[in-house]
Design a protein around this motif. Structure first.
Motif, PDB file in Angstrom:
ATOM      1  N   PRO A 206       8.937   4.395   1.713  1.00 37.31           N
ATOM      2  CA  PRO A 206       8.489   3.006   1.543  1.00 37.31           C
ATOM      3  C   PRO A 206       8.395   2.549   0.089  1.00 37.31           C
ATOM      4  CG  PRO A 206       7.221   4.055   3.269  1.00 37.31           C
ATOM      5  CD  PRO A 206       8.092   5.126   2.682  1.00 37.31           C
ATOM      6  N   VAL A 207       8.084   3.460  -0.826  1.00 39.17           N
ATOM      7  CA  VAL A 207       8.023   3.087  -2.246  1.00 39.17           C
ATOM      8  C   VAL A 207       9.395   2.606  -2.718  1.00 39.17           C
ATOM      9  CG1 VAL A 207       7.783   4.001  -4.583  1.00 39.17           C
ATOM     10  CG2 VAL A 207       6.069   4.554  -2.845  1.00 39.17           C
ATOM     11  N   PHE A 208      10.438   3.384  -2.410  1.00 40.05           N
ATOM     12  CA  PHE A 208      11.783   2.986  -2.837  1.00 40.05           C
ATOM     13  C   PHE A 208      12.323   1.844  -1.989  1.00 40.05           C
ATOM     14  CE2 PHE A 208      11.676   6.542  -5.568  1.00 40.05           C
ATOM     15  CZ  PHE A 208      12.650   6.322  -6.538  1.00 40.05           C
TER      16      PHE A 208
ATOM     17  N   TYR B  76      -1.243   5.800  -1.406  1.00 39.22           N
ATOM     18  CA  TYR B  76      -1.344   4.366  -1.167  1.00 39.22           C
ATOM     19  C   TYR B  76      -1.327   3.591  -2.473  1.00 39.22           C
ATOM     20  CZ  TYR B  76      -3.247  -0.208  -0.254  1.00 39.22           C
ATOM     21  OH  TYR B  76      -3.425  -1.565  -0.235  1.00 39.22           O
ATOM     22  N   ILE B  77      -1.988   4.114  -3.514  1.00 37.97           N
ATOM     23  CA  ILE B  77      -2.020   3.432  -4.804  1.00 37.97           C
ATOM     24  C   ILE B  77      -0.615   3.356  -5.396  1.00 37.97           C
ATOM     25  CG2 ILE B  77      -2.901   3.562  -7.172  1.00 37.97           C
ATOM     26  CD1 ILE B  77      -5.459   4.779  -6.025  1.00 37.97           C
ATOM     27  N   VAL B  78       0.167   4.424  -5.216  1.00 42.36           N
ATOM     28  CA  VAL B  78       1.560   4.399  -5.674  1.00 42.36           C
ATOM     29  C   VAL B  78       2.325   3.296  -4.937  1.00 42.36           C
ATOM     30  CG1 VAL B  78       3.727   5.694  -5.748  1.00 42.36           C
ATOM     31  CG2 VAL B  78       1.565   6.828  -6.319  1.00 42.36           C
ATOM     32  N   LEU B  79       2.166   3.251  -3.613  1.00 39.29           N
ATOM     33  CA  LEU B  79       2.834   2.219  -2.825  1.00 39.29           C
ATOM     34  C   LEU B  79       2.345   0.827  -3.224  1.00 39.29           C
ATOM     35  CD1 LEU B  79       4.617   1.344  -0.392  1.00 39.29           C
ATOM     36  CD2 LEU B  79       2.603   1.644   1.044  1.00 39.29           C
TER      37      LEU B  79
ATOM     38  N   PHE C 127       4.161  -1.048  -6.163  1.00 32.16           N
ATOM     39  CA  PHE C 127       5.431  -1.713  -5.857  1.00 32.16           C
ATOM     40  C   PHE C 127       5.227  -2.885  -4.899  1.00 32.16           C
ATOM     41  CE2 PHE C 127       6.536   2.494  -7.317  1.00 32.16           C
ATOM     42  CZ  PHE C 127       7.628   2.275  -8.136  1.00 32.16           C
ATOM     43  N   ALA C 128       4.336  -2.710  -3.923  1.00 36.66           N
ATOM     44  CA  ALA C 128       4.061  -3.813  -2.993  1.00 36.66           C
ATOM     45  C   ALA C 128       3.466  -5.005  -3.733  1.00 36.66           C
ATOM     46  CB  ALA C 128       3.111  -3.343  -1.895  1.00 36.66           C
ATOM     47  N   ALA C 129       2.571  -4.742  -4.689  1.00 35.31           N
ATOM     48  CA  ALA C 129       1.938  -5.817  -5.457  1.00 35.31           C
ATOM     49  C   ALA C 129       2.980  -6.607  -6.241  1.00 35.31           C
ATOM     50  CB  ALA C 129       0.887  -5.235  -6.400  1.00 35.31           C
ATOM     51  N   HIS C 130       3.925  -5.893  -6.826  1.00 37.55           N
ATOM     52  CA  HIS C 130       4.948  -6.593  -7.614  1.00 37.55           C
ATOM     53  C   HIS C 130       5.929  -7.346  -6.719  1.00 37.55           C
ATOM     54  CE1 HIS C 130       3.397  -4.224 -10.970  1.00 37.55           C
ATOM     55  NE2 HIS C 130       4.007  -5.086 -11.744  1.00 37.55           N
ATOM     56  N   PHE C 131       6.213  -6.786  -5.550  1.00 37.91           N
ATOM     57  CA  PHE C 131       7.095  -7.506  -4.629  1.00 37.91           C
ATOM     58  C   PHE C 131       6.461  -8.826  -4.197  1.00 37.91           C
ATOM     59  CE2 PHE C 131       8.337  -8.385  -0.186  1.00 37.91           C
ATOM     60  CZ  PHE C 131       9.698  -8.614  -0.376  1.00 37.91           C
ATOM     61  N   VAL C 132       5.184  -8.774  -3.812  1.00 44.15           N
ATOM     62  CA  VAL C 132       4.478  -9.987  -3.385  1.00 44.15           C
ATOM     63  C   VAL C 132       4.386 -10.986  -4.538  1.00 44.15           C
ATOM     64  CG1 VAL C 132       2.259 -10.895  -2.604  1.00 44.15           C
ATOM     65  CG2 VAL C 132       3.169  -8.792  -1.601  1.00 44.15           C
ATOM     66  N   ALA C 133       4.048 -10.501  -5.730  1.00 42.80           N
ATOM     67  CA  ALA C 133       3.921 -11.400  -6.884  1.00 42.80           C
ATOM     68  C   ALA C 133       5.267 -12.023  -7.248  1.00 42.80           C
ATOM     69  CB  ALA C 133       3.352 -10.628  -8.076  1.00 42.80           C
ATOM     70  N   MET C 134       6.324 -11.237  -7.170  1.00 46.20           N
ATOM     71  CA  MET C 134       7.644 -11.749  -7.576  1.00 46.20           C
ATOM     72  C   MET C 134       8.195 -12.748  -6.572  1.00 46.20           C
ATOM     73  SD  MET C 134       9.152  -8.195  -9.185  1.00 46.20           S
ATOM     74  CE  MET C 134      10.738  -8.826  -9.749  1.00 46.20           C
ATOM     75  N   ILE C 135       7.842 -12.600  -5.299  1.00 46.28           N
ATOM     76  CA  ILE C 135       8.205 -13.642  -4.326  1.00 46.28           C
ATOM     77  C   ILE C 135       7.547 -14.957  -4.715  1.00 46.28           C
ATOM     78  CG2 ILE C 135       7.656 -14.419  -1.987  1.00 46.28           C
ATOM     79  CD1 ILE C 135       8.558 -11.891  -0.865  1.00 46.28           C
ATOM     80  N   ASN C 136       6.307 -14.869  -5.174  1.00 49.88           N
ATOM     81  CA  ASN C 136       5.580 -16.065  -5.606  1.00 49.88           C
ATOM     82  C   ASN C 136       6.208 -16.659  -6.853  1.00 49.88           C
ATOM     83  OD1 ASN C 136       3.638 -18.026  -5.696  1.00 49.88           O
ATOM     84  ND2 ASN C 136       2.040 -16.723  -6.557  1.00 49.88           N
TER      85      ASN C 136
END
Length: 543
Positions: free
Chosen positions: A21-23, A345-348, A351-360
């Motif tokens: 999931p990270v990649f 989870y913190i590692v995941l 990347f999840a945080a940046h994906f959500v932010a970059m969609i915004n």
């Protein structure tokens, strides 16, 4: 080869080829960057029907967005709502888990269950074990098999009932907990892509998760007692094989009982304290000036702190009574150990945080949501049908990706705003996702705990293979899927509340007229900026 076996083999092959999931998020981010270049070059845009704001696609390689990405990287992670919420609750939950409170409470519930209602007690205990993180998998499921054997019933029937409750009933519980905080914490920033003032609280799905318990418990009870156990036949140990002895079902010690009593008193004390905080004059948990149905929103938001403190106090009280906590240093150590298990989870989350932010930052999420909403509005499908589609999509992805938060982090920025524009609340969309995420867990060998459950089963019967486990779990999965679809449809049809002050439908701050949505769907049909301004109209104020 049977069709079912071919499908399962295909699922296994596809699932094994998926990256971690990270990649997966890393590839999604790279795809998002490429799509932002195309969108900004072609001038994709749309108007937020709620705020009247003109949304234009922005290149993620622009100077402004590169500054946000590189200079603001620590802030992007820190601002990811689920991370802070989960860590806050884990501080308390790790003490309750590592002091032995969760495991002992689970054992106590199962050990004292009368034979006639053994199955529903296993189911309820399994669903409640979700508060103990993954303890349900390693405590409830093998213990359920052991207790069934001690009661003269087939141990693999007990294992099946426990697995169905812990994993298949993942959306069910009697009280909100860390999973609600995690999933609804992802929902809030997705909702704010459309309505910047929207607030989601941990109790947003409370009534719905209770409904899951009420619907799924009799299903597991019936299937276990009337279908699975008769199919397994009378339990007979395999000759020459030493199955776990039923005598290992040891009762709770006096120290453990004392710890449970102290923990119970501490929980009652915390409930009394929170009740007092609600009724004192000038209470911080009540907003008398809020609109109708919003008065107790501060109380609902405080539940994160309530559960964190309650778990901490109850865990410490249990440990003091049972002798597993000798000093305050033990509790500090337990908190540290609990946080260390959050490392994956913190590692995941990074990347999840940046994906959500970059969609915004790119604007593509809300632009896609507005246009998809326009298409769906023209098709005029009923809300229950739309949400059934969310359940089915969630079921499909769950066959390949086990992490509920990973899937929801990717889906929420699209489906939550889209359904808001169709008048469906973020909480209802989240509930539909959670339902789909639950039912297929027990049917896929790609689920991370599936090999462990198979190992537990082989303690009782070494001939019990992967196909055997899948064959006894598929009836539960099929029944859960049908019941889940009907439950989601009925919840919308009868407009039932999802939680305190939370309903099925979303009412935007400004009237959302049909003319405010783009008339053409799809990315290529997005209106140009002048056309978008005309769509907004003079009656919608820009915030």
């Amino acid at each position: 080869m049977a069709i079912g076996a071919k499908v399962l083999n295909a699922v296994e092959r596809i699932g094994n080829k998926l990256p971690d999931p990270v990649f997966l998020f890393l590839w999604l981010i790279l795809g998002l960057v490429a799509l932002s270049l195309v969108g900004s070059g072609l001038g994709w845009s749309a108007v937020n029907p709620v705020t009247g704001e003109l949304m234009q696609a922005q290149s993620l390689l622009s100077k402004e967005n590169l500054e946000k990405l590189i200079l603001g990287m620590p802030r992007t992670l820190a601002d990811f709502p689920p991370l802070a919420i989960v860590i806050t609750i884990i501080y308390g939950a790790s003490v309750a888990e590592r002091s032995g409170l969760f495991a002992t409470a689970i054992r106590g519930a199962l050990l004292n269950a009368p034979r006639a209602i053994l199955t529903p007690v296993v189911v309820l205990t399994g669903m409640m074990s979700h508060h103990a993180s993954d303890a349900g998998y390693v405590v409830v499921i093998p213990l359920a098999a052991l207790i069934f054997a001690a009661a003269g019933r087939h141990p693999l029937a007990g294992l099946a009932a426990g697995f169905a409750a812990v994993s298949g009933g993942y959306a069910g519980n009697l009280f909100p907990g860390s999973q609600d905080a995690l999933i609804l914490g992802i929902t809030e920033p997705a909702a704010r892509l459309i309505d910047p003032a929207y607030s989601v609280n941990i109790a947003g799905n409370w009534f719905f998760i209770i409904g899951v318990v009420l619907v799924f418990t009799p299903i597991v009870w019936f299937l276990t007692d009337k279908v699975i156990e008769p199919r397994l036949g009378k339990w007979a140990p395999v000759p020459g094989f030493n199955a776990p002895a039923a005598e290992e079902k040891t009762p709770l010690t006096p120290e453990q009982k004392k710890g449970l009593a102290w923990a119970g008193l501490s929980i009652l004390g915390m409930i009394a304290l929170w009740t007092l905080l609600v009724f004192i004059p000038g209470s911080p948990l009540v907003d008398p000036d809020a609109g109708e149905g919003q008065t107790f929103n501060p109380l609902y938001r405080s539940l994160i702190a309530f559960f964190a403190i309650t778990f901490f106090v109850a865990g410490g009280a249990y440990g003091a009574g049972a002798g597993t906590v000798k000093s305050h240093r033990d509790m500090v150590r337990m908190m540290g150990e609990g946080l260390s298990q959050l490392a994956p989870y913190i590692v995941l989350a990074f990347f999840a945080a940046h994906f959500v932010a970059m969609i915004n930052w790119s604007g593509l999420g809300p632009i896609l949501a507005v246009n998809a909403a326009a298409v769906l509005k023209e098709i005029a499908l009923p809300a229950p049908i739309l949400l059934i589609a969310v359940v089915l999509v969630s079921c499909f992805f769950d066959l390949f990706i086990g992490s509920a938060s990973a899937k929801w982090s990717a889906l929420a920025p699209i489906v939550v705003p889209m359904f808001m524009l169709l008048g469906i609340s973020p909480e209802m969309t989240t509930a539909a996702y959670r339902m789909g995420d639950s039912v297929t867990n027990i049917a896929t060998p790609l689920m991370s705990y599936f090999p462990l459950i198979l190992t537990f089963a082989q303690r009782w019967d070494p001939r019990f293979g992967l196909g055997s486990l899948m064959s006894i779990m598929l009836p539960y999965a099929g029944a859960f899927l049908v019941a889940g679809l009907l439950m989601v449809a009925a919840w919308v049809a009868f407009n039932l509340p999802l939680g305190p002050g939370v309903g099925v439908h979303y009412t935007p701050p400004a009237p959302m007229e049909a003319s405010q949505l783009p008339s053409e769907g799809g990315i290529t049909g997005l209106p140009t900026p002048p056309e978008a301004a005309a769509i907004a109209g003079p009656g919608v104020a820009k915030r």
